[in-house]
Design a protein around this motif. Structure first.
Motif, PDB file in Angstrom:
ATOM      1  N   TRP A  98       0.831  -1.201   0.000  1.00 30.71           N
ATOM      2  CA  TRP A  98       0.000   0.000   0.000  1.00 30.71           C
ATOM      3  C   TRP A  98       0.865   1.250   0.000  1.00 30.71           C
ATOM      4  N   GLY A 116      -2.189   4.943   2.168  1.00 27.61           N
ATOM      5  CA  GLY A 116      -3.118   3.823   2.225  1.00 27.61           C
ATOM      6  C   GLY A 116      -4.184   3.791   1.147  1.00 27.61           C
ATOM      7  N   VAL A 174      -9.779   5.048   4.797  1.00 31.58           N
ATOM      8  CA  VAL A 174      -8.596   5.377   5.608  1.00 31.58           C
ATOM      9  C   VAL A 174      -8.995   6.323   6.732  1.00 31.58           C
ATOM     10  N   PRO A 217      -5.694   0.794   5.298  1.00 27.87           N
ATOM     11  CA  PRO A 217      -5.517  -0.489   4.614  1.00 27.87           C
ATOM     12  C   PRO A 217      -5.620  -1.658   5.597  1.00 27.87           C
TER      13      PRO A 217
END
Length: 67
Positions: free
Chosen positions: A22, A26, A58, A64
């Motif tokens: 990621w 994120g 997020v 993530p």
């Protein structure tokens, strides 16, 4: 990019963390090798609509994923 034929990521045979990670914020999935990068482009994994959704996730603390 190189013109070489690259296979797409196969979750039944390959480990996710070997091919993807990621971004720092994120929101974007990043390919860490050719298979990851090809899969992201071909499946449009970072399309504008999902990026907006991921940004909201997020902020909410849902993304993530930890694993």
């Amino acid at each position: 990019m190189s013109g070489e034929t690259i296979q797409l990521f196969n979750p039944r045979q390959q480990k996710w963390t070997d091919h993807f990670g990621w971004s720092a914020d994120g929101t974007r999935l990043e390919g860490i090798n050719a298979i990851g990068r090809t899969t992201i482009v071909k499946l449009r994994i970072n399309n504008p609509v999902i990026l907006i959704a991921r940004k909201r996730w997020v902020i909410s603390g849902w993304h993530p994923p930890l694993d």
